[in-house]
Write a protein that holds these residues in place. Sequence first.
Motif, PDB file in Angstrom:
ATOM      1  N   THR A 188     -24.864 -27.034 -15.782  1.00  0.00           N
ATOM      2  CA  THR A 188     -24.855 -26.055 -14.687  1.00  0.00           C
ATOM      3  C   THR A 188     -23.928 -24.863 -14.924  1.00  0.00           C
ATOM      4  O   THR A 188     -23.983 -23.883 -14.184  1.00  0.00           O
ATOM      5  CB  THR A 188     -24.431 -26.723 -13.356  1.00  0.00           C
ATOM      6  OG1 THR A 188     -23.091 -27.207 -13.487  1.00  0.00           O
ATOM      7  CG2 THR A 188     -25.364 -27.848 -12.964  1.00  0.00           C
ATOM      8  N   THR A 223     -28.621 -19.023 -22.289  1.00  0.00           N
ATOM      9  CA  THR A 223     -29.540 -20.111 -21.975  1.00  0.00           C
ATOM     10  C   THR A 223     -30.986 -19.616 -21.987  1.00  0.00           C
ATOM     11  O   THR A 223     -31.893 -20.336 -22.428  1.00  0.00           O
ATOM     12  CB  THR A 223     -29.188 -20.738 -20.606  1.00  0.00           C
ATOM     13  OG1 THR A 223     -27.818 -21.133 -20.643  1.00  0.00           O
ATOM     14  CG2 THR A 223     -30.040 -21.959 -20.307  1.00  0.00           C
ATOM     15  N   LYS A 224     -31.200 -18.382 -21.544  1.00  0.00           N
ATOM     16  CA  LYS A 224     -32.562 -17.807 -21.564  1.00  0.00           C
ATOM     17  C   LYS A 224     -33.141 -17.835 -22.969  1.00  0.00           C
ATOM     18  O   LYS A 224     -34.310 -18.133 -23.169  1.00  0.00           O
ATOM     19  CB  LYS A 224     -32.518 -16.357 -21.059  1.00  0.00           C
ATOM     20  CG  LYS A 224     -32.560 -16.214 -19.554  1.00  0.00           C
ATOM     21  CD  LYS A 224     -32.514 -14.733 -19.176  1.00  0.00           C
ATOM     22  CE  LYS A 224     -32.304 -14.581 -17.672  1.00  0.00           C
ATOM     23  NZ  LYS A 224     -31.923 -13.194 -17.316  1.00  0.00           N
ATOM     24  N   VAL A 232     -25.910 -17.587 -18.442  1.00  0.00           N
ATOM     25  CA  VAL A 232     -27.308 -17.380 -18.048  1.00  0.00           C
ATOM     26  C   VAL A 232     -28.091 -16.726 -19.182  1.00  0.00           C
ATOM     27  O   VAL A 232     -29.209 -17.141 -19.511  1.00  0.00           O
ATOM     28  CB  VAL A 232     -27.374 -16.503 -16.770  1.00  0.00           C
ATOM     29  CG1 VAL A 232     -28.814 -16.173 -16.405  1.00  0.00           C
ATOM     30  CG2 VAL A 232     -26.681 -17.209 -15.605  1.00  0.00           C
ATOM     31  N   THR A 254     -23.806 -18.312 -11.881  1.00  0.00           N
ATOM     32  CA  THR A 254     -24.611 -17.090 -11.965  1.00  0.00           C
ATOM     33  C   THR A 254     -23.916 -15.934 -11.257  1.00  0.00           C
ATOM     34  O   THR A 254     -23.793 -14.832 -11.802  1.00  0.00           O
ATOM     35  CB  THR A 254     -25.998 -17.328 -11.329  1.00  0.00           C
ATOM     36  OG1 THR A 254     -26.623 -18.434 -11.986  1.00  0.00           O
ATOM     37  CG2 THR A 254     -26.892 -16.110 -11.455  1.00  0.00           C
ATOM     38  N   LYS A 291     -36.204 -25.424  -9.937  1.00  0.00           N
ATOM     39  CA  LYS A 291     -35.293 -24.325  -9.617  1.00  0.00           C
ATOM     40  C   LYS A 291     -34.229 -24.305 -10.697  1.00  0.00           C
ATOM     41  O   LYS A 291     -33.858 -25.344 -11.219  1.00  0.00           O
ATOM     42  CB  LYS A 291     -34.657 -24.558  -8.235  1.00  0.00           C
ATOM     43  CG  LYS A 291     -33.953 -23.343  -7.685  1.00  0.00           C
ATOM     44  CD  LYS A 291     -33.333 -23.633  -6.325  1.00  0.00           C
ATOM     45  CE  LYS A 291     -32.549 -22.420  -5.858  1.00  0.00           C
ATOM     46  NZ  LYS A 291     -31.719 -22.719  -4.699  1.00  0.00           N
ATOM     47  N   GLU A 292     -33.763 -23.113 -11.053  1.00  0.00           N
ATOM     48  CA  GLU A 292     -32.754 -22.942 -12.106  1.00  0.00           C
ATOM     49  C   GLU A 292     -31.631 -23.981 -11.998  1.00  0.00           C
ATOM     50  O   GLU A 292     -31.068 -24.195 -10.933  1.00  0.00           O
ATOM     51  CB  GLU A 292     -32.155 -21.528 -11.944  1.00  0.00           C
ATOM     52  CG  GLU A 292     -31.117 -21.158 -12.949  1.00  0.00           C
ATOM     53  CD  GLU A 292     -31.674 -20.982 -14.334  1.00  0.00           C
ATOM     54  OE1 GLU A 292     -31.371 -21.838 -15.179  1.00  0.00           O
ATOM     55  OE2 GLU A 292     -32.408 -20.019 -14.566  1.00  0.00           O
ATOM     56  N   ASP A 293     -31.324 -24.649 -13.138  1.00  0.00           N
ATOM     57  CA  ASP A 293     -30.237 -25.637 -13.149  1.00  0.00           C
ATOM     58  C   ASP A 293     -28.856 -24.986 -13.127  1.00  0.00           C
ATOM     59  O   ASP A 293     -27.908 -25.551 -12.586  1.00  0.00           O
ATOM     60  CB  ASP A 293     -30.335 -26.532 -14.393  1.00  0.00           C
ATOM     61  CG  ASP A 293     -31.416 -27.597 -14.259  1.00  0.00           C
ATOM     62  OD1 ASP A 293     -31.867 -27.843 -13.129  1.00  0.00           O
ATOM     63  OD2 ASP A 293     -31.810 -28.164 -15.292  1.00  0.00           O
TER      64      ASP A 293
END
Length: 316
Positions: A170, A177-178, A174, A204, A196-198
């Motif tokens: 978590t 990870t993409k 960001v 974020t 949903k996004e972890d």
Amino acid sequence: MTKPALTLFLAAPRGFCAGVDRAIKIVEMALEKWGAPVYVRHEIVHNKFVVDGLRDKGAVFVEELDECPDDRPVIFSAHGVPKSVPEAAETRQMVYVDATCPLVSKVHIEAERHAESGLQIIMIGHKGHPETIGTMGQLPAGEVLLVETVADVATVDVRNPERLAFVTQTTLSVDDTKDIVAALQTRFPAIIGPHKEDICYATTNRQEAVKAVAPKSDALLVVGAPNSSNSRRLVEVGAKAGCSYAQLVQRADNIDWRALEGIRTIAITAGASAPELLVNEVIDAFRARYDVTVEQVETAVERVEFKVPRVLRAPA
């Protein structure tokens, strides 16, 4: 002697997230309910100042359950634990409270549901981090495979490329990870992602705030601990966003003033486990040396709250 002028951009949101706030509250409430000592498996959150403060109140921090006596309560840290840990506590008939962040628990549930559907899981995370160990430990060995980089995706050895799902730690970057997700989807087109996004809202939001302040700052200081994943990611995000000097500091004593000579603008933020008290300490250190103008740069407003477990809300 006139102090040099300095504009200080204060990133918001910063500091404690709802999961950290809840975890600290759990330890404090457990001490109120059962008295000292209360044992905590692993640092409740990754911040020395917070951990030392709770230790002073009677919390005893250990790395493994076998370091805890049977007759005292034990708390599991916000990062989550493998399934074997609460099972061992139940076998020993221990009183335990799980302070796992609800957003980490969401990832655990997700992984279990995928496994029940016959899917093997790929986890994007950092090897050895307690959250990664906890998530991988929800399922039998071999059912969760770890990748840390895009390069790892090319070599990961899966059982069936058509029967895969992925989850993430978590507290990751960001943007990084993409790229890993894109590599997974290229190599395994059938892979299933999270509903949903972890990566959690707090991670974020703090990264977006850093992206807003970093490009206009000569330096960025992130208040946080060296073992805090989300704090270290903020330093990386700031450097990638164009800040030539981005550093992690645990508190004001750690500031390298020589490296900051000649700066006119500085950005300050804090990782999700760093208290605002330490941010204020850093600001005060700058006020002692500069004529400081503080500008808060707010990119999101957080109103998330998590309830503490029912066992702590019930009377002793």
